[in-house]
Enzyme design. Structure first.
Site, short mmCIF file in Angstrom:
data_model
loop_
_atom_site.label_atom_id
_atom_site.label_comp_id
_atom_site.label_asym_id
_atom_site.label_seq_id
_atom_site.Cartn_x
_atom_site.Cartn_y
_atom_site.Cartn_z
N LYS A 128 0.84 -1.20 0.00
CA LYS A 128 0.00 0.00 0.00
C LYS A 128 0.88 1.25 0.00
CE LYS A 128 -3.86 -2.38 2.09
NZ LYS A 128 -4.51 -2.88 3.30
N GLN A 147 -4.84 -1.25 9.43
CA GLN A 147 -4.77 -2.61 8.91
C GLN A 147 -5.33 -3.61 9.92
OE1 GLN A 147 -3.51 -3.48 5.71
NE2 GLN A 147 -4.42 -5.45 6.27
N ASP A 184 -11.13 2.70 3.75
CA ASP A 184 -11.48 1.28 3.72
C ASP A 184 -12.99 1.11 3.59
OD1 ASP A 184 -9.75 -0.83 3.61
OD2 ASP A 184 -9.31 -0.86 5.77
#
Ligand code: NDP
Length: 304
Positions: free
Chosen positions: A55, A99, A122
């Site tokens: 990422k 995460q 997200d």
């Protein structure tokens, strides 16, 4: 019947990242706007470490301002919430991604709820889930968004098609189903309690498998000519018994690919299908968040 067309998610994602990089360059020059993404990782989970590294690299390649916060396994929930509050208040950061999974002392739902919904790239915050459900502009979870982009590219207009989504998780199954509904498909969501799953799958013009069970969907479950999107990422022993004995593994999807490709009209492979779309859509969401925050339109060329 001819073999299915392979939907090349890797190539599509590379093209999308290129378009995003072009848009970012233009925004920087014309508006002085640089999208900023903060990725937070807690602990040493090896898979998470790889995702976070990718990422960071891909966001920098696209010209983003990119920061990664690596916190110790023993980090407390309060410490993590303090960092999230700091990132919420930081005008250079437009997207925050924590995460998952998080260590057991931290309540993931509490952390996700603390992220500013407008920076929730997200798309897991309940505000974004709600916006998606009622049809307001939302930040949409990355993997589902990637599935829809591949489907629209493969099929064009999705209106009126019979879609079956196998899996009802909050991060894949449900948002995929919402997006298909928004695209005017007739949507069925199947799960572990669905009666006669095979017959339900056989109805689908569009079949999305997001189950987490290696090669569960067989060729005989697929309607001839259907478009199959395989979200599953499952590690299984290597095909060669000697390699398997050494602990070597390979990645397969939730669909038995070799059988399915003989029946389907088009299918995503694993790896190289949906997987690469996830980070590309994270970049797209960060760009979208930055543009919305600055009150400028999201550049047309990214196809958002
Ligand atoms: P979850 O475990 O959260 O959800 C799995 C879903 O599958 C549940 O709704 C479950 O039903 C359903 N299910 C389980 N067994 C069966 C069965 N035998 N028959 C029918 N339905 C079943 O998984 P996720 O949604 O998080 O992930 C699904 C897959 O997608 C995984 O392989 C994961 O690795 C992959 N993935 C890939 C990503 C990417 O490409 N970047 C990103 C995210 C996930 P029930 O609700 O009834 O328990």
């Amino acid at each position: 019947m001819a073999e299915a067309r392979i939907i090349d998610g890797k190539a599509f994602a590379a093209t999308l990242r290129g378009r995003i990089a072009g848009a970012v360059q233009r925004l920087r020059t014309e508006k002085g706007l640089v999208p900023g993404l903060a990725v937070v990782i807690v602990g040493e989970n090896p898979a998470s470490q790889i995702y976070v590294k990718n990422k960071g690299e891909q966001s920098r390649e696209a010209g983003f301002h990119s920061v990664t916060h690596r916190l110790a396994e023993a980090t407390t929930q309060d410490d993590l919430l303090r960092l999230v509050a700091q990132l919420n208040a930081d005008p250079a950061i437009h997207g925050i991604l924590v995460q998952l999974p998080l260590p057991p002392q931290i309540d993931a739902m509490a952390v996700l709820a603390a992220i500013d919904p407008d920076k929730d790239v997200d798309g897991f915050h309940v505000v974004n889930a709600g916006r998606l459900a009622v049809g307001l502009p939302a930040l949409v979870p990355c993997t589902p968004l990637g599935c829809l982009m591949l489907l629209k590219d493969a099929l064009g207009d999705l209106r009126g098609r019979e879609a079956v989504v196998v899996g009802r998780s909050n991060i894949v199954g449900k948002p995929v189903a919402q997006l298909l509904l928004q695209a005017d498909c007739t949507v069925t969501i199947a799960h572990s309690r669905t009666a006669d799953l095979q017959a339900v799958c056989r109805r689908a013009d569009i079949l999305v498998a997001a189950v987490g069970r290696p090669e569960m969907v067989r060729g005989s479950w697929i309607k001839p000519g259907a478009t199959v999107i395989d979200v599953g990422i499952n590690r299984v022993p290597a095909r060669d018994p000697a390699l398997a004995a050494q602990g070597k593994s390979r990645v397969v999807g939730d669909v038995a690919f070799e059988e399915a490709r003989m029946v389907a009209g088009a299918i995503t492979p694993v790896p190289g299908g949906v997987g690469p779309m996830t980070i590309a859509c994270l970049l797209l969401n960060t760009l979208t968040a930055a543009c919305r925050g600055a009150g400028v339109p999201v550049p047309d060329e990214v196809g958002a």
